[in-house]
Scaffold this motif. Structure first.
Motif, PDB file in Angstrom:
ATOM      1  N   GLY A 296       0.831  -1.185   0.000  1.00 58.72           N
ATOM      2  CA  GLY A 296       0.000   0.000   0.000  1.00 58.72           C
ATOM      3  C   GLY A 296       0.868   1.237   0.000  1.00 58.72           C
ATOM      4  O   GLY A 296       2.083   1.165  -0.156  1.00 58.72           O
ATOM      5  N   LYS A 297       0.250   2.382   0.190  1.00 56.31           N
ATOM      6  CA  LYS A 297       0.938   3.666   0.176  1.00 56.31           C
ATOM      7  C   LYS A 297       0.664   4.397   1.487  1.00 56.31           C
ATOM      8  O   LYS A 297      -0.278   4.075   2.209  1.00 56.31           O
ATOM      9  N   PRO A 298       1.465   5.425   1.783  1.00 54.94           N
ATOM     10  CA  PRO A 298       1.169   6.208   2.989  1.00 54.94           C
ATOM     11  C   PRO A 298      -0.104   7.036   2.851  1.00 54.94           C
ATOM     12  O   PRO A 298      -0.728   7.389   3.853  1.00 54.94           O
ATOM     13  N   VAL A 299      -0.494   7.356   1.621  1.00 54.39           N
ATOM     14  CA  VAL A 299      -1.755   8.062   1.362  1.00 54.39           C
ATOM     15  C   VAL A 299      -2.483   7.322   0.241  1.00 54.39           C
ATOM     16  O   VAL A 299      -1.871   6.628  -0.560  1.00 54.39           O
ATOM     17  N   GLY A 300      -3.796   7.441   0.217  1.00 53.73           N
ATOM     18  CA  GLY A 300      -4.551   6.852  -0.887  1.00 53.73           C
ATOM     19  C   GLY A 300      -4.955   5.410  -0.698  1.00 53.73           C
ATOM     20  O   GLY A 300      -5.605   4.835  -1.569  1.00 53.73           O
ATOM     21  N   PRO A 323      11.490   9.882   4.641  1.00 53.75           N
ATOM     22  CA  PRO A 323      10.883  11.201   4.850  1.00 53.75           C
ATOM     23  C   PRO A 323       9.812  11.522   3.814  1.00 53.75           C
ATOM     24  O   PRO A 323       8.840  12.214   4.114  1.00 53.75           O
ATOM     25  N   THR A 324       9.969  10.994   2.605  1.00 55.57           N
ATOM     26  CA  THR A 324       8.979  11.204   1.548  1.00 55.57           C
ATOM     27  C   THR A 324       7.582  10.795   2.008  1.00 55.57           C
ATOM     28  O   THR A 324       6.593  11.472   1.704  1.00 55.57           O
ATOM     29  N   ALA A 325       7.497   9.672   2.704  1.00 53.29           N
ATOM     30  CA  ALA A 325       6.189   9.187   3.161  1.00 53.29           C
ATOM     31  C   ALA A 325       5.540  10.193   4.099  1.00 53.29           C
ATOM     32  O   ALA A 325       4.340  10.479   3.992  1.00 53.29           O
ATOM     33  N   PHE A 326       6.329  10.741   5.011  1.00 53.03           N
ATOM     34  CA  PHE A 326       5.756  11.704   5.954  1.00 53.03           C
ATOM     35  C   PHE A 326       5.445  13.039   5.288  1.00 53.03           C
ATOM     36  O   PHE A 326       4.497  13.733   5.682  1.00 53.03           O
ATOM     37  N   ARG A 327       6.207  13.409   4.259  1.00 55.01           N
ATOM     38  CA  ARG A 327       5.858  14.618   3.523  1.00 55.01           C
ATOM     39  C   ARG A 327       4.527  14.438   2.803  1.00 55.01           C
ATOM     40  O   ARG A 327       3.717  15.362   2.712  1.00 55.01           O
ATOM     41  N   ALA A 328       4.299  13.229   2.270  1.00 55.13           N
ATOM     42  CA  ALA A 328       3.031  12.955   1.585  1.00 55.13           C
ATOM     43  C   ALA A 328       1.864  12.986   2.570  1.00 55.13           C
ATOM     44  O   ALA A 328       0.796  13.543   2.270  1.00 55.13           O
ATOM     45  N   ILE A 329       2.055  12.395   3.743  1.00 59.93           N
ATOM     46  CA  ILE A 329       1.001  12.396   4.766  1.00 59.93           C
ATOM     47  C   ILE A 329       0.698  13.822   5.209  1.00 59.93           C
ATOM     48  O   ILE A 329      -0.460  14.238   5.304  1.00 59.93           O
ATOM     49  N   ARG A 330       1.758  14.580   5.449  1.00 56.90           N
ATOM     50  CA  ARG A 330       1.589  15.957   5.910  1.00 56.90           C
ATOM     51  C   ARG A 330       0.900  16.823   4.856  1.00 56.90           C
ATOM     52  O   ARG A 330       0.074  17.684   5.179  1.00 56.90           O
ATOM     53  N   ASP A 358      14.410  16.805   6.006  1.00 57.66           N
ATOM     54  CA  ASP A 358      14.388  18.238   6.258  1.00 57.66           C
ATOM     55  C   ASP A 358      13.844  18.501   7.658  1.00 57.66           C
ATOM     56  O   ASP A 358      12.986  17.768   8.170  1.00 57.66           O
ATOM     57  N   PRO A 359      14.340  19.555   8.314  1.00 57.74           N
ATOM     58  CA  PRO A 359      13.911  19.828   9.693  1.00 57.74           C
ATOM     59  C   PRO A 359      12.408  20.006   9.854  1.00 57.74           C
ATOM     60  O   PRO A 359      11.841  19.598  10.874  1.00 57.74           O
ATOM     61  N   ASP A 360      11.722  20.605   8.861  1.00 62.75           N
ATOM     62  CA  ASP A 360      10.277  20.817   8.982  1.00 62.75           C
ATOM     63  C   ASP A 360       9.533  19.496   9.127  1.00 62.75           C
ATOM     64  O   ASP A 360       8.627  19.362   9.957  1.00 62.75           O
ATOM     65  N   THR A 361       9.904  18.519   8.302  1.00 63.74           N
ATOM     66  CA  THR A 361       9.256  17.210   8.377  1.00 63.74           C
ATOM     67  C   THR A 361       9.563  16.533   9.703  1.00 63.74           C
ATOM     68  O   THR A 361       8.679  15.933  10.335  1.00 63.74           O
ATOM     69  N   LEU A 362      10.816  16.626  10.141  1.00 63.77           N
ATOM     70  CA  LEU A 362      11.197  16.003  11.407  1.00 63.77           C
ATOM     71  C   LEU A 362      10.407  16.610  12.568  1.00 63.77           C
ATOM     72  O   LEU A 362       9.861  15.888  13.413  1.00 63.77           O
ATOM     73  N   HIS A 363      10.316  17.945  12.602  1.00 68.05           N
ATOM     74  CA  HIS A 363       9.597  18.603  13.697  1.00 68.05           C
ATOM     75  C   HIS A 363       8.105  18.255  13.666  1.00 68.05           C
ATOM     76  O   HIS A 363       7.486  18.069  14.719  1.00 68.05           O
ATOM     77  N   TRP A 364       7.529  18.170  12.467  1.00 70.08           N
ATOM     78  CA  TRP A 364       6.109  17.827  12.359  1.00 70.08           C
ATOM     79  C   TRP A 364       5.853  16.429  12.918  1.00 70.08           C
ATOM     80  O   TRP A 364       4.908  16.222  13.686  1.00 70.08           O
ATOM     81  N   ALA A 365       6.719  15.481  12.533  1.00 66.69           N
ATOM     82  CA  ALA A 365       6.551  14.108  13.014  1.00 66.69           C
ATOM     83  C   ALA A 365       6.742  14.033  14.524  1.00 66.69           C
ATOM     84  O   ALA A 365       6.004  13.324  15.217  1.00 66.69           O
ATOM     85  N   GLU A 366       7.743  14.743  15.037  1.00 66.52           N
ATOM     86  CA  GLU A 366       7.959  14.754  16.492  1.00 66.52           C
ATOM     87  C   GLU A 366       6.740  15.307  17.227  1.00 66.52           C
ATOM     88  O   GLU A 366       6.303  14.746  18.236  1.00 66.52           O
ATOM     89  N   ARG A 367       6.221  16.411  16.714  1.00 60.74           N
ATOM     90  CA  ARG A 367       5.098  17.066  17.379  1.00 60.74           C
ATOM     91  C   ARG A 367       3.847  16.196  17.368  1.00 60.74           C
ATOM     92  O   ARG A 367       3.157  16.045  18.377  1.00 60.74           O
TER      93      ARG A 367
END
Length: 614
Positions: A296-300, A323-330, A358-367
């Motif tokens: 499957g995919k992280p989205v869809g 990180p690509t997976a979390f960018r897609a989810i975000r 990238d730091p933005d993705t890391l911080h989003w996942a942490e939060r």
């Protein structure tokens, strides 16, 4: 910076038919050999060992396929039985120790079963990602020369079904080497046409088989060949040995990922990539974990809450993805509103790798997850992490942009172009002092000279990672960029040189260049520039559509090649070198210095305007 591991002590944690008395044969650098006089088997360590030691009824493999609405759990005993019969079926069709078996499959249980069955026989498997086109598959068939191919009738994406058998048939037609036999899993979505005398349905092959025992193999016997892109476009067949891989991966599961035997570990990757080899199949099973195979995919599939559903349902302790997976989810669920519908209490840590996080993705996942989010760095060639925050040893402070420090066993340093160490904080070539630890690659398939030249010739005594970066005063490593022209599209390393070969083959193209540019979702995307031959009067849009389609056909949709432009000329130095790095910096909005040897600054200005405003 490095720390030591007693690798002979760690070797006592695995099963040997004949334990080694020698730790390292260093008589022929850079062809180091760990545990050279030992005898073992990877499949025994993954399955038989645990069945014999009380884990027979524990879940070994969970198959979760939202694209087909199918789930199944195999206990260690059940997976052992399936693998032993698959090994028997392959042996009945002539496969023995040292023979190669190519596996061209989607994310189905039979892919894992086939890999382990090869290891059981001492056969050498080569898994090829199902997204590759026929000509790419043919190149790998010719290089590995498999006696048998395991495949499936189709792969299933959220929006389409991809028939694999026609791609496989075309690849075999294109290849000079012809396999003796193909065993095909017939999926209900597409029933493949079988070639009499060569093709056998998986269900028939297994029904007629008898269980096969493990074959003891020398410690340095090849476990698998995994092809990775080279800068010339010619794939490199990375070879992993058996014993070193068992010891290192088993050590990493507890020391780096901090998962105990019996816990659920999920590497959301594909068996066609090194993450799938190391951390879907071998690492978790060596360690006695439950591993997850996700189609499957992280989205869809069906939405951006897919990962949270899997974590809750299967009680995942540690997740490893790109990180690509979390960018897609975000991108689809920026407020993580879907996460609130699931109980994620079981999740203790998230590990990210595949491209720089990238730091933005890391911080989003942490939060949103409220667990440690660990960026770590490794390569197909190393097979397991070079740098990581080793949660099973000592949890370090997370520094955004850094995969933390060198993992014990790796001595990472930074050298300048002359091979001299640089000052702390100075960017240079990231290299690893030899010998590399157990579990790293031992050679390239049928290419020992290329192995030495590509990785060890520039900096004698060191492995050249091909990455550039720096190390700070605390020993944290920062990986900044590739030092060659291999780009990273959603965690998939792809050669721009191979794409350029496709563009150049078009009859209307005189010259071309492909660079990797930053992309918020996929990490990098390829951008093509073509110069048309004099006298071409055709519509430029038609030509661009044709070359884009050609790359998609030749390399595969995994390349995500969609951006291509016609230019008058390519910017070059007076010696004829195309200024790829300069154009890449322009496209990424980074500071750059125009080389003093540029032949025509006006052309660079024109292209800068084009790619900046694309």
């Amino acid at each position: 910076m490095t720390a030591n591991v007693d690798w002979m002590q760690e070797a006592q944690n695995i099963h040997w038919y004949e334990p080694p008395t020698c730790l390292l044969d260093d008589s022929r650098p850079p062809f180091y050999r760990w545990y050279p006089d030992g005898t073992t088997n990877a499949c025994y360590n993954a399955l038989d060992f645990h069945v014999a030691n009380g884990r027979a009824d524990q879940a070994a493999l969970i198959v979760d396929s939202p694209v087909t609405n199918y789930q199944r759990t195999y206990s260690y005993a059940q997976l052992l039985d399936a693998v032993a019969h698959c090994a028997g079926a392959m042996a009945a069709n002539g496969v023995g120790m040292g023979d190669r078996v190519l596996i061209y499959m989607p994310m189905i249980a039979e892919a894992v079963i086939g890999m382990l069955a090869c290891a059981r026989l001492g056969a050498v498997h080569s898994v090829v990602f199902g997204g590759f086109a026929s000509n790419e598959l043919a190149v790998r068939i010719d290089d590995a020369e498999p006696s048998l191919i395991l495949s499936a009738s189709c792969g299933i994406e959220p929006s389409r079904v991809i028939a694999y058998k026609p791609l496989l048939d075309e690849a075999i037609d294109l290849a000079h080497h012809k396999p003796d036999c193909c065993i095909i899993v017939q999926r209900p979505d597409v029933v493949a046409e079988m070639l009499p005398g060569r093709d056998i349905a998986w269900i028939d092959a297994m029904a007629d088989s008898t269980a096969h025992d493990c074959v003891p193999v020398p410690a340095n016997h090849p476990l698998y060949i995994l092809y990775t892109s080279g800068t010339t476009g010619q794939p490199k067949g990375v070879v992993r040995d058996t014993a070193g891989g068992i010891v290192a991966l088993k050590w990493s599961m507890q020391s780096i990922y901090n998962v105990a035997p019996g816990e659920v570990f999920w590497a959301a990757s594909d068996v066609g990539w090194v993450v799938g080899h190391s951390y879907i199949v071998y690492g978790p099973l060596f360690s006695g974990n439950t591993t997850l195979l996700y189609e499957g995919k992280p989205v869809g599939t069906p939405d951006a809450g897919a990962y949270w559903r899997v974590i809750e349902q299967h009680k995942v302790s540690v997740l490893f993805t790109a990180p690509t997976a979390f960018r897609a989810i975000r991108k689809e669920d920026p407020e993580a509103s879907l996460m609130g519908s699931y109980d994620l209490e079981s999740l203790r840590a998230l590990f990210l790798a595949g491209e720089r996080c990238d730091p933005d993705t890391l911080h989003w996942a942490e939060r949103e997850l409220a667990v440690p989010v660990i960026d770590h760095w490794w390569q197909t060639e190393t097979g397991w992490p070079i740098c990581a925050n080793c949660l099973g040893i000592e949890a370090l402070p997370v520094v955004p942009g850094s995969p933390a420090r060198a993992v014990p066993g790796y001595d990472v340093t930074v050298l300048d172009e002359h091979g001299e160490p640089v000052e702390t904080g100075t960017i240079g070539a990231l290299v690893i002092k030899l010998p590399l630890p157990p579990g790293t690659f031992t050679t390239l398939w049928n290419a020992e000279e290329r192995y030495e030249q590509a990785y060890f010739s520039r900096f004698p005594g060191y492995y050249e990672t091909g990455d550039a970066g720096y190390i700070d005063e605390s020993g944290y490593v920062f990986v900044m960029a590739r030092t060659d022209d291999v780009i990273n599209v959603a965690g998939h390393r792809l050669s721009t040189g191979a794409m350029e070969e496709v563009l150049a083959a078009h009859p209307d193209v005189a010259e071309c260049a492909v660079i990797g540019v930053q992309d918020a979702l996929k990490g990098q995307l390829p951008l093509g520039l073509i110069v048309l031959s004099d006298g071409v009067a055709r519509n430029e849009l038609d030509i661009l559509a044709e070359v884009i389609a050609s790359v998609r056909t030749s390399i595969g949709p995994v390349a995500a090649f969609k951006q291509c432009y016609v230019v008058k000329r390519l910017p070059k130095t007076r010696s004829g070198k195309i200024l790829r790095a300069t154009m890449r910096s322009i496209a990424d909005g980074q500071a750059f210095k125009v080389p003093a040897t540029i032949d025509d600054p006006v052309i660079l200005d024109e292209i800068a305007a084009l790619i900046t405003n694309r």
